[in-house]
Design an enzyme around this catalytic site. Structure first.
Site, PDB file in Angstrom:
ATOM      1  N   LYS A 158       0.818  -1.215   0.000  1.00  0.00           N
ATOM      2  CA  LYS A 158       0.000   0.000   0.000  1.00  0.00           C
ATOM      3  C   LYS A 158       0.854   1.268   0.000  1.00  0.00           C
ATOM      4  CE  LYS A 158      -2.409  -0.632   3.632  1.00  0.00           C
ATOM      5  NZ  LYS A 158      -3.296  -0.234   4.746  1.00  0.00           N
ATOM      6  N   ARG A 193      11.587  -5.333  12.450  1.00  0.00           N
ATOM      7  CA  ARG A 193      10.270  -5.223  13.075  1.00  0.00           C
ATOM      8  C   ARG A 193       9.855  -6.597  13.620  1.00  0.00           C
ATOM      9  NH1 ARG A 193       6.041  -2.098   9.241  1.00  0.00           N
ATOM     10  NH2 ARG A 193       4.685  -3.194  10.751  1.00  0.00           N
ATOM     11  N   ARG A 243     -11.965   1.664   9.203  1.00  0.00           N
ATOM     12  CA  ARG A 243     -11.749   0.266   9.560  1.00  0.00           C
ATOM     13  C   ARG A 243     -13.068  -0.435   9.887  1.00  0.00           C
ATOM     14  NH1 ARG A 243      -6.442  -1.168  10.718  1.00  0.00           N
ATOM     15  NH2 ARG A 243      -4.951   0.558  10.820  1.00  0.00           N
ATOM     16  N   ARG A 285      11.086  -8.889   4.837  1.00  0.00           N
ATOM     17  CA  ARG A 285      11.141  -7.493   5.277  1.00  0.00           C
ATOM     18  C   ARG A 285      11.570  -7.399   6.729  1.00  0.00           C
ATOM     19  NH1 ARG A 285       5.754  -3.831   4.984  1.00  0.00           N
ATOM     20  NH2 ARG A 285       5.328  -4.783   7.024  1.00  0.00           N
ATOM     21  N   ARG A 320      -2.643 -11.077  12.052  1.00  0.00           N
ATOM     22  CA  ARG A 320      -2.912  -9.765  11.441  1.00  0.00           C
ATOM     23  C   ARG A 320      -3.775  -9.928  10.193  1.00  0.00           C
ATOM     24  NH1 ARG A 320       3.127  -8.016  10.852  1.00  0.00           N
ATOM     25  NH2 ARG A 320       2.343  -6.181   9.736  1.00  0.00           N
TER      26      ARG A 320
END
Length: 368
Positions: free
Chosen positions: A192, A312, A267, A306, A324
């Site tokens: 995104k 992360r 959301r 990533r 998620r």
């Protein structure tokens, strides 16, 4: 697209199109008055380029003078026409051809006719490079027209917006654009952020990431940031009205944008309705919601890779990633139904080369 002061303008007429219209006027006047010596009277400030080019294409004896009137302030006519430079002397018994850059409502033209009414000219003709028939009051005959145009605010070739733009060789029209407002969906790792950057630059859109907006307000200790933090510190959800107010501030800070990409909001269906209500107050709307669709297994590998680079922790645990995804599916399903009911939901394949995905997104947006 060009920017003058606070407004954007897009190309409207080329140099070649303008020259064709100028020649049309010059040759039409010559056909009527080549055996006489007309006085061309330009209307300042806008007509100086038009007058100059008419004279270049007028191959017979003539004279030239100017009057100066004013009725515009910014984008709109004040409705009051002031005389700043009066009619030339020694025009009694002469043929006078007024050269106007543009005739729209006719207020300036009315003033011109009154200025010359008592001058005892032999003949009085009106020529204009641009003519807006849809708004002209029709009180006086316009004898020579270079080109009819729609009722759009234009700049260039002598015409200005608050004195800027007169020196442009082409003509541009105000970009009273069809606003493109997009809600961008996508699972973590769907790209995104990357695609939002391309769309932002291509369509002059402002990318509003709810996460970024929250972080900005909290970091800068704004009143809204303080309010949001007070809920977060108690473990409560931040009310939709607080989030909407943050988004409203972002929209109002970017009046030059041709639209907005909303990322991370809405959301829920309630948030989607709240966003619609807010946009209604701005005479705006969501034009499309676009979901970047991708296979879970592909995205998992992408996120794990990533995570190795970014460090992360939420991108390094496959179970957390799948959780998620489940959360995304649960929240997006009702939103998909909401926007599908409005004919605004679009699904785009988010797997492949970045440029290919961008082209798929552009294909959706270009049809809006």
């Amino acid at each position: 697209m060009i920017k003058l002061h606070d407004k954007y303008f897009k190309p409207f007429l080329t140099k070649e199109e303008i020259e064709t219209a100028v020649k049309k006027v010059a040759h039409a006047v010559a056909a009527d008055y080549k055996d006489q010596v007309p006085i061309f009277v330009g209307v300042l400030n806008g007509s100086f380029m038009f007058v100059s080019d008419v004279l270049k294409h007028y191959e017979h004896p003539c004279e030239v003078s100017f009057v100066k009137l004013s009725s515009y302030s910014g984008l709109t006519s004040t409705g009051i026409v002031e005389t700043l430079l009066d009619v030339p002397e020694n025009i009694e018994g002469r043929v006078v051809v007024i050269l106007e850059d543009i005739i729209d409502t006719g207020r300036t033209l009315q003033k011109l006719v009154h200025l010359f009414a008592n001058a005892n000219v032999k003949e009085f003709k009106i020529a204009t490079l641009f003519y807006k028939p849809s708004v002209y009051n029709g009180e006086y005959t316009i004898d020579y027209v270079g080109m009819e145009i729609p009722d759009k605010f234009i700049v260039g070739y002598g015409l200005d917006y608050n004195e800027l733009g007169r020196n442009l060789k082409e003509v541009y029209q105000l970009n009273q654009k069809y606003m493109i407002n997009i809600v961008l969906f996508g699972k973590p790792g769907a790209g995104k952020g990357t695609q939002a950057a391309f769309l932002r630059d291509t369509y002059n859109l402002k990318h509003i990431s709810t996460g970024d907006v929250f972080r900005y307000n909290i970091k800068n200790d704004t009143p809204l940031g303080q309010l949001a933090k007070s809920y977060m510190d108690k473990g409560d959800l931040v009310p939709d009205e607080v989030t909407i107010k943050m988004l409203q501030d972002e929209v109002e800070k970017n009046p030059e944008a041709s639209g907005f990409i909303f990322d991370g909001f809405p959301r829920t269906t309630a948030q989607a309705e709240a966003l619609d209500n807010f946009l209604d107050t701005k005479d705006m709307k969501i034009n499309a919601t676009i979901a970047l669709e991708a296979n879970d297994e592909v995205l998992i590998q992408r996120l794990l890779e990533r995570g190795q680079v970014s460090g992360r922790p939420d991108d390094q645990d496959e179970d957390k990633i799948r959780n998620r995804f489940d959360e995304y599916n649960q929240k997006t399903a009702p939103l998909k139904q909401y926007y599908e009911s409005k004919g605004k939901f679009h699904s785009v394949n988010g797997i492949g080369a970045i440029a290919d995905i961008t082209e798929r997104l552009k294909a959706v947006i270009d049809k809006l």
